[in-house]
Design a protein around this motif. Structure first.
Motif, mmCIF file in Angstrom:
data_model
loop_
_atom_site.group_PDB
_atom_site.id
_atom_site.type_symbol
_atom_site.label_atom_id
_atom_site.label_comp_id
_atom_site.label_asym_id
_atom_site.label_seq_id
_atom_site.Cartn_x
_atom_site.Cartn_y
_atom_site.Cartn_z
ATOM 1 N N GLU A 47 0.462 -1.226 0.203
ATOM 2 C CA GLU A 47 -0.268 0.618 -0.002
ATOM 3 C C GLU A 47 0.603 1.422 -0.446
ATOM 4 O O GLU A 47 0.343 2.928 0.176
ATOM 5 N N GLY A 48 2.057 0.917 -0.127
ATOM 6 C CA GLY A 48 3.277 2.379 0.149
ATOM 7 C C GLY A 48 3.157 3.106 -1.252
ATOM 8 O O GLY A 48 2.305 2.493 -2.649
ATOM 9 N N ARG A 265 1.545 -1.515 10.103
ATOM 10 C CA ARG A 265 1.694 -3.212 9.384
ATOM 11 C C ARG A 265 0.796 -4.198 10.310
ATOM 12 O O ARG A 265 0.394 -4.668 9.892
ATOM 13 N N THR A 268 -2.295 -4.285 9.564
ATOM 14 C CA THR A 268 -3.026 -5.483 7.879
ATOM 15 C C THR A 268 -2.117 -6.579 7.818
ATOM 16 O O THR A 268 -3.284 -7.240 7.334
ATOM 17 N N ALA A 316 -2.750 11.435 7.675
ATOM 18 C CA ALA A 316 -1.624 10.778 6.948
ATOM 19 C C ALA A 316 -1.374 10.746 5.211
ATOM 20 O O ALA A 316 -1.750 11.650 4.778
ATOM 21 N N GLU A 320 -0.820 6.314 2.086
ATOM 22 C CA GLU A 320 -2.256 5.274 2.906
ATOM 23 C C GLU A 320 -3.608 5.657 3.102
ATOM 24 O O GLU A 320 -3.895 4.796 3.082
ATOM 25 N N THR A 324 -6.377 2.592 2.517
ATOM 26 C CA THR A 324 -7.277 2.406 3.342
ATOM 27 C C THR A 324 -8.185 2.667 3.082
ATOM 28 O O THR A 324 -9.462 1.396 3.394
ATOM 29 N N SER A 348 1.563 6.905 10.396
ATOM 30 C CA SER A 348 0.996 5.580 9.701
ATOM 31 C C SER A 348 0.295 3.899 10.665
ATOM 32 O O SER A 348 -0.240 3.300 10.657
#
Length: 374
Positions: A47-48, A265, A268, A316, A320, A324, A348
């Motif tokens: 997701e970066g 992370r 996630t 954020a 990010e 989301t 984050s």
């Protein structure tokens, strides 16, 4: 909250023993050339920011994130710009000592026939915690090294790292028991830049007050200097299973319901692990600052029939926030209705007001729903 957890304990709604009955989804392939890799989970989450090799600002020092630099290195190599890729990997190693950065440099050296240099990079990777024995044995880039006497020592080093990391998930974890007995287990997953103590600290007092056994395993894989990530989805799931078993044993071998919550992370990874489990394996799943990654669990059976919560900082980074919101939308497409909360802050992981985030997360999983369903 006490009434909620008492009801859970009395009805024995969750038994983690059935969590392995679901067939895990296939592991998504990273966007990399054969051999080159980024550690899944802990290093370079998908997701970066999208890697763009033309972003010269990174080479000029605009980025100090070793994970992002490694991602950019992979993009460069995929575009056959090997020299530029080497620059990114070298900077990623210098800034974060990522085991995979050294591994990727070894792949480049081996491709170019620089055997001694490739072994030197592999030595650095092993010393930093590289533990992917499958990559070492099957990576086509390393074919020229496998007949050398030293290669077996590299493979053995990776195996040792993996064994130590898997054991450390529980051995170096945090386990806290309420004085009057536990009604449920709060299993906490840390971010790639933190540790079990960092993630459990803000939850401890409130959780113990509500008779929750706090369990915070350590990620089984080293991903950078003083950072421990979760590795592949399968490996993270095994670490979670081991932590649940240890928590239940410490709580008197009770089959307590489990609330799975992660930060950054870790959030996630919490959603990924739950999605890949059998339905009703967890009483609730929550994330603080970590988006749901549909690529890791395209058929999230384990998220059905449980409370879901996603909280994030409204300021954020754009990438990010986009990840989301995309994850929330994809949960909707699966017929799921997670509770969602937005908090002030720009990080984050934990937002600016950590106690508020902790309380609202636990309240949501206890049914008090501070966040709106979206």
């Amino acid at each position: 909250m006490k009434v909620f957890f008492a009801a859970f304990a009395a009805c024995a709604l969750v038994s983690f023993a059935g969590a392995q009955t679901g067939k895990p989804a296939s592991k998504p392939s990273p966007a990399s050339s054969a051999g080159l890799q980024v550690s899944t989970g802990s290093a370079a989450p998908k997701e970066g920011t999208e890697a763009k090799i033309e972003d010269i600002r990174v080479l000029e020092g605009a980025s100090t994130d070793p994970f992002e630099l490694e991602r950019l290195g992979l993009a460069a190599v995929n575009a056959n710009q090997l020299d530029r890729g080497r620059v990114f990997f070298e900077r990623a190693w210098k800034l974060g000592a990522l085991p995979t950065a050294a591994y990727n440099l070894a792949c480049l050296d081996a491709r170019a026939g620089r055997v001694d240099q490739a072994f030197a990079q592999l030595d650095k990777a092993i010393a930093a915690g590289f533990d992917d024995g499958v990559a070492l044995e099957k990576d086509s880039d390393l074919a020229a090294l496998r007949g050398k006497p030293k290669f077996s020592a590299i493979v053995s080093g990776a195996a040792r790292n993996r064994a130590v990391g898997d054991e450390a998930a529980v051995k170096e974890g945090v386990f806290l028991l309420p004085k009057d007995g536990a009604l449920a287990i709060l299993l906490l997953l840390h971010d790639k830049e933190s540790d079990p103590f960092t993630v459990s600290g803000p939850f401890a007092d409130l959780a113990l007050t509500h008779h929750l056994c706090v369990a915070a395993p350590r990620g089984p894989g080293r991903s950078a200097k003083k950072r421990f990530g979760w590795g592949s989805a399968e490996r993270a799931k095994k670490a979670i299973d081991a932590a649940v078993a240890a928590a239940r044993q410490k709580a008197g071998n009770q089959k307590l319901p489990v609330l799975l919550v992660g930060v950054g992370r870790g959030g996630t990874e919490a959603f990924t692990a739950a999605a890949r489990s059998a339905p009703a394996s967890f009483a609730g799943v929550g994330s603080i600052g970590g988006p749901f990654d549909p690529g890791a669990a395209p058929n999230p059976a384990g998220l059905r029939g449980t409370r879901l919560f996603l909280g994030f900082s409204r300021d954020a980074a754009p990438a990010e926030l986009a990840a989301t919101r995309r994850g929330i939308e994809l949960l909707h497409q699966q017929g799921l209705q997670p509770m969602v909360a937005e908090w002030p802050g720009a990080g984050s992981g934990f937002p600016k007001d950590v106690p508020r985030a902790v309380k609202e997360t636990l309240d949501a999983l206890a049914g008090q729903a501070p966040g709106a369903r979206r």
